[in-house]
Write an enzyme that holds these catalytic residues in place. Structure first.
Site, PDB file in Angstrom:
ATOM      1  N   GLY A   7       1.788   5.048  -0.709  1.00 15.11           N
ATOM      2  CA  GLY A   7       1.033   6.282  -0.926  1.00 15.11           C
ATOM      3  C   GLY A   7       1.985   7.445  -1.083  1.00 15.11           C
ATOM      4  O   GLY A   7       2.144   8.022  -2.154  1.00 15.11           O
ATOM      5  N   ARG A   8       2.668   7.792   0.015  1.00 16.50           N
ATOM      6  CA  ARG A   8       3.635   8.877   0.001  1.00 16.50           C
ATOM      7  C   ARG A   8       4.685   8.692  -1.106  1.00 16.50           C
ATOM      8  O   ARG A   8       5.057   9.633  -1.797  1.00 16.50           O
ATOM      9  CB  ARG A   8       4.333   8.941   1.372  1.00 16.50           C
ATOM     10  CG  ARG A   8       5.299  10.088   1.545  1.00 16.50           C
ATOM     11  CD  ARG A   8       6.209   9.846   2.756  1.00 16.50           C
ATOM     12  NE  ARG A   8       5.481   9.371   3.922  1.00 16.50           N
ATOM     13  CZ  ARG A   8       5.094  10.145   4.921  1.00 16.50           C
ATOM     14  NH1 ARG A   8       5.359  11.437   4.906  1.00 16.50           N
ATOM     15  NH2 ARG A   8       4.446   9.636   5.951  1.00 16.50           N
TER      16      ARG A   8
ATOM     17  N   CYS B 140      -3.652  32.829  12.539  1.00 14.28           N
ATOM     18  CA  CYS B 140      -3.561  33.499  13.838  1.00 14.28           C
ATOM     19  C   CYS B 140      -3.182  32.487  14.913  1.00 14.28           C
ATOM     20  O   CYS B 140      -3.955  32.170  15.819  1.00 14.28           O
ATOM     21  CB  CYS B 140      -4.888  34.175  14.164  1.00 14.28           C
ATOM     22  SG  CYS B 140      -4.802  35.265  15.592  1.00 14.28           S
ATOM     23  N   GLU B 141      -1.994  31.941  14.770  1.00 14.25           N
ATOM     24  CA  GLU B 141      -1.420  30.965  15.700  1.00 14.25           C
ATOM     25  C   GLU B 141       0.079  31.175  15.733  1.00 14.25           C
ATOM     26  O   GLU B 141       0.729  31.206  14.688  1.00 14.25           O
ATOM     27  CB  GLU B 141      -1.693  29.521  15.244  1.00 14.25           C
ATOM     28  CG  GLU B 141      -3.126  29.066  15.356  1.00 14.25           C
ATOM     29  CD  GLU B 141      -3.537  28.762  16.780  1.00 14.25           C
ATOM     30  OE1 GLU B 141      -2.644  28.592  17.638  1.00 14.25           O
ATOM     31  OE2 GLU B 141      -4.755  28.711  17.026  1.00 14.25           O
TER      32      GLU B 141
ATOM     33  N   GLU C  15       0.807  -1.217   0.000  1.00 15.13           N
ATOM     34  CA  GLU C  15       0.000   0.000   0.000  1.00 15.13           C
ATOM     35  C   GLU C  15       0.846   1.275   0.000  1.00 15.13           C
ATOM     36  O   GLU C  15       0.793   2.076   0.927  1.00 15.13           O
ATOM     37  CB  GLU C  15      -0.911   0.008   1.235  1.00 15.13           C
ATOM     38  CG  GLU C  15      -1.905  -1.126   1.266  1.00 15.13           C
ATOM     39  CD  GLU C  15      -2.642  -1.230   2.589  1.00 15.13           C
ATOM     40  OE1 GLU C  15      -3.712  -1.866   2.602  1.00 15.13           O
ATOM     41  OE2 GLU C  15      -2.152  -0.688   3.606  1.00 15.13           O
TER      42      GLU C  15
END
Length: 433
Positions: A293-294, A362-363, A291
């Site tokens: 993906g990346r 805004c973090e 499997e």
């Protein structure tokens, strides 16, 4: 030398991807912008498929792990490349269905599938359901009875393997939230229970030991443990394991120091373990499922931003701010993920400034990278972040009511939009006064 072979520079000293000038892409489609290279995606699909044919005699199936990047266009590519699909939600399953993906090649994962999702999977004729726990097994058996179906299932198994990766992306150890453990006896008992049920058919077992793994040894160990477990199931329960799904987790290059094993070599080495261990325990070599993906889409994608304010705090830090941030790439705040950054409009300039890349949310934690080396940057420059094809678009959010970026796919040097940029109207379409 640039990080990946699909990247280059042109006569204007602009970064190119798949033959397209990234500065022109930013101008034509706006920023932030996800850009994907279809040719490289297809090439990566074929590396896996060809290796499976070569080392396993075609006795297997490569599933694209759609959680990494799931769109209609990506499902179409996976279908055309002869791959199966790994889905983990009703939304991913629905995307595959709308893309006319062959349902018999879809494997439905997830550690807490809802009743509605299982009904959906059964109604659409999903090929295999990977069962995570006893609650899900009983629910599925009851739904099959009610709907007049019989489901082919695999079980998610924890082989007890430490993959030496980030704590949040280790999934094969005993205290993982996924699956049932071999060492506690839980895995054996759930297979035994299923073997006595009327509406499920046990066809295989599955494991996934983590993500962004560069070492082959954990994969070899996982294959050995899982095959030994398959032999025990045969000898003690008479349950024949026709499919062994070894998951994914193969690492990619995010920065120059990353050194992943070639995927062909990984498959070759694990295939030897597969055959030797099957022979040792006297079982037929199961069909192998993988499997990735990346490693299919990660290197094929970049993200383009426009630089806004550059804030220099003397003797402390320089902030280079971009028009995106944690809403379109939360991986730094989740995993301290590293990336390669460059100025797309000045691609070969010396990186002699140490800066922190800040987003617009805004973090205070809205950071894409700390102590990053860049050329001197100014307002209006185009910044490129490399290797963002996996888990960037798929993990993006509307935090601060920021619309998600568009996705542009390039094939043979020609760009096209595969996901439209969200609008403010999109943000409020489900709101009620």
């Amino acid at each position: 030398m640039l990080l990946h072979k699909n990247l280059s520079t042109n006569e204007k000293n602009h970064l190119t991807i798949g033959g397209c000038d990234t500065v022109e892409l930013a101008k034509n489609y706006g920023t932030p912008l996800y850009v994907m290279d279809e040719n490289l995606i297809r090439e990566n699909c074929r590396v896996y498929k060809n290796a499976l044919d070569k080392y396993y005699g075609g006795n297997g199936l490569i599933l694209y792990a759609s959680k990494t990047f799931c769109t209609l266009a990506m499902c179409r590519i996976a279908k055309e490349e002869g791959m199966g699909l790994d889905v983990v939600s009703g939304g991913e399953l629905y995307t595959a269905f709308k893309a006319d993906f062959p349902m018999e090649k879809v494997y439905f994962h997830g550690n807490n599938k809802t009743e509605d999702e299982l009904r959906q999977a059964l109604s659409l004729g999903v090929g295999k359901i990977v069962v995570d726990n006893i609650f899900e097994l009983e629910l599925l058996n009851n739904l099959c009875r009610e709907m007049g179906k019989k489901a082919d299932i695999l079980f998610r198994i924890k082989p007890g393997i430490d993959a030496h990766t980030h704590d949040f992306i280790m999934t094969g150890q005993i205290d993982s939230k996924f699956g049932t453990a071999i060492e506690t006896g839980e895995a054996f008992e759930i297979v035994k229970t299923a073997s006595e049920m009327d509406y499920v058919n046990v066809v295989g077992i599955h494991c996934h030991i983590g993500s962004q793994i560069f070492d082959i040894a954990p994969f070899k160990s996982a294959a050995q443990v899982m095959l030994e477990f398959a032999a025990r199931l045969k000898n003690e329960l008479g349950v024949i394991i026709d499919e062994l799904n070894l998951g994914g987790g193969f690492g990619i290059r995010y920065v120059e120091s990353d050194d992943p094993v070639s995927y062909d070599e990984y498959i070759r080495i694990v295939s030897e373990v597969f055959k030797e261990t099957s022979h040792k325990f006297g079982i037929n070599t199961p069909k192998v499922i993988m499997e990735p993906g990346r490693s299919i889409v990660g290197a094929a994608g970049i993200t383009l931003y426009k630089i806004g304010a550059v804030k220099k705090i003397p003797d402390i830090r320089t902030y280079v701010t971009v028009d995106g941030g944690m809403a379109d790439n939360p991986r730094y705040i989740l995993y301290d993920a590293e990336y390669e950054f460059m100025l797309a409009n000045n691609a070969s300039a010396a990186k002699d400034q140490r800066v922190t890349i800040a987003g617009k949310c805004c973090e205070s934690g809205d950071i894409l990278g700390k102590d990053v080396l860049l050329p001197e940057s100014k307002v209006g420059d185009i910044m490129a972040v490399l290797s963002t094809g996996a888990y960037n678009y798929s993990m993006s959010s509307n935090y601060n009511r920021i619309p998600r970026p568009a996705v542009v796919m390039i094939k043979d040097g020609e760009p096209r939009v595969i996901v439209r940029r969200e609008t403010y109207e999109d943000l409020i379409k489900n709101d009620l006064l």
